[in-house]
Design a protein around this motif. Structure first.
Motif, short mmCIF file in Angstrom:
data_model
loop_
_atom_site.label_atom_id
_atom_site.label_comp_id
_atom_site.label_asym_id
_atom_site.label_seq_id
_atom_site.Cartn_x
_atom_site.Cartn_y
_atom_site.Cartn_z
N GLN A 64 0.83 -1.20 0.00
CA GLN A 64 0.00 0.00 0.00
C GLN A 64 0.87 1.25 0.00
O GLN A 64 0.58 2.23 -0.71
N HIS A 65 1.95 1.24 0.77
CA HIS A 65 2.87 2.37 0.81
C HIS A 65 3.49 2.63 -0.56
O HIS A 65 3.59 3.79 -1.01
N VAL A 66 3.90 1.57 -1.25
CA VAL A 66 4.50 1.72 -2.58
C VAL A 66 3.48 2.32 -3.55
O VAL A 66 3.81 3.20 -4.35
N ILE A 67 2.24 1.88 -3.46
CA ILE A 67 1.16 2.42 -4.29
C ILE A 67 0.96 3.90 -3.99
O ILE A 67 0.91 4.74 -4.90
N ASP A 68 0.83 4.23 -2.71
CA ASP A 68 0.63 5.63 -2.32
C ASP A 68 1.77 6.51 -2.80
O ASP A 68 1.56 7.62 -3.32
N ASN A 69 3.00 6.02 -2.64
CA ASN A 69 4.16 6.79 -3.05
C ASN A 69 4.16 7.03 -4.55
O ASN A 69 4.48 8.13 -5.01
N GLU A 70 3.80 6.00 -5.33
CA GLU A 70 3.77 6.20 -6.78
C GLU A 70 2.76 7.27 -7.17
O GLU A 70 3.03 8.09 -8.04
N ARG A 71 1.62 7.27 -6.52
CA ARG A 71 0.61 8.30 -6.81
C ARG A 71 1.16 9.69 -6.53
O ARG A 71 0.95 10.63 -7.30
N ILE A 72 1.83 9.84 -5.42
CA ILE A 72 2.37 11.14 -5.02
C ILE A 72 3.48 11.58 -5.98
O ILE A 72 3.51 12.74 -6.41
N MET A 73 4.39 10.67 -6.32
CA MET A 73 5.48 11.02 -7.24
C MET A 73 4.93 11.36 -8.62
O MET A 73 5.42 12.30 -9.27
N ALA A 74 3.93 10.64 -9.09
CA ALA A 74 3.33 10.93 -10.40
C ALA A 74 2.64 12.29 -10.38
O ALA A 74 2.73 13.06 -11.36
N TYR A 75 1.97 12.62 -9.28
CA TYR A 75 1.33 13.93 -9.15
C TYR A 75 2.38 15.04 -9.22
O TYR A 75 2.21 16.05 -9.92
N ARG A 76 3.48 14.84 -8.52
CA ARG A 76 4.56 15.83 -8.56
C ARG A 76 5.09 15.98 -9.98
O ARG A 76 5.31 17.09 -10.47
N ALA A 77 5.31 14.85 -10.65
CA ALA A 77 5.81 14.88 -12.02
C ALA A 77 4.84 15.61 -12.94
O ALA A 77 5.27 16.37 -13.81
N LEU A 78 3.56 15.37 -12.77
CA LEU A 78 2.55 16.08 -13.57
C LEU A 78 2.68 17.58 -13.38
O LEU A 78 2.75 18.34 -14.34
N ARG A 79 2.71 18.01 -12.14
CA ARG A 79 2.78 19.45 -11.85
C ARG A 79 4.04 20.08 -12.45
O ARG A 79 3.97 21.12 -13.10
N PHE A 80 5.18 19.45 -12.23
CA PHE A 80 6.44 20.03 -12.70
C PHE A 80 6.53 19.98 -14.22
O PHE A 80 7.03 20.92 -14.84
N SER A 81 6.06 18.91 -14.83
CA SER A 81 6.13 18.80 -16.29
C SER A 81 5.30 19.88 -16.96
O SER A 81 5.61 20.31 -18.07
#
Length: 172
Positions: A64-81
């Motif tokens: 669950q932690h790995v899933i949550d982390n991927e969502r957060i990192m992808a959100y960050r990548a979306l914003r910065f991109s």
């Protein structure tokens, strides 16, 4: 773009990025697919709710932690991109972990969620060009690019699977 093109290498996140081969990011999504990283399903199932030390997460909590982390990192990548320069905060993994339903779920169910999430993550990154991938942003007081975040997404589950092999599998 390849892992070696992550410049500058962000502090703290380098521990995950450096677990990934120097390959193209999109190729990495195939090589480091959830079902490949967590391929030892029978052992994961066999662990049940065992932990190597009181207070540590179960395998389901880790997934669950790995899933949550991927969502957060992808959100960050979306914003910065998309050139959003708003500094993004860190997150408290312990708070997130304490507020899930992972203990009531199965490993298979969590893996299905992880595979579905990864399909979405791949689609996000597949549609970023090199300019978008290298736009820096600030997350948790660290300058990091979407490219680096993509490699964090790949390396973070590897890090946790290494811990499972080292500390959990001996419990079997």
């Amino acid at each position: 773009m390849k892992r070696s093109e992550v410049v500058p290498m962000p502090r703290f996140f380098d521990r995950y990025i450096n677990l990934v081969d120097d390959i193209e990011l999109l190729d990495g999504f195939q090589k480091y697919a959830p079902e490949r990283i967590f391929a030892e399903t029978e052992k994961l199932l066999g662990l049940g709710d065992r932990v190597y030390e009181p207070g540590k997460w179960t395998v389901k909590d880790i997934l669950q932690h790995v899933i949550d982390n991927e969502r957060i990192m992808a959100y960050r990548a979306l914003r910065f991109s998309r050139n959003d320069k708003t500094p993004l905060p860190g997150y408290d993994e312990a708070v997130l972990a304490a507020n899930t339903t992972a203990s009531h779920r199965t490993v298979d169910d969590l893996m299905e969620e992880f595979r579905e999430l990864r399909r979405s993550t791949v689609t996000l990154f597949r549609n970023m060009d090199s300019i978008m991938l290298t736009r820096p942003g600030n997350a948790n007081n660290t300058e990091i690019s979407p490219l680096a975040l993509g490699f964090v997404i790949l390396g973070h589950p590897v890090h946790h699977m290494n811990i499972i092999r080292e500390r959990y599998f001996p419990l079997l």
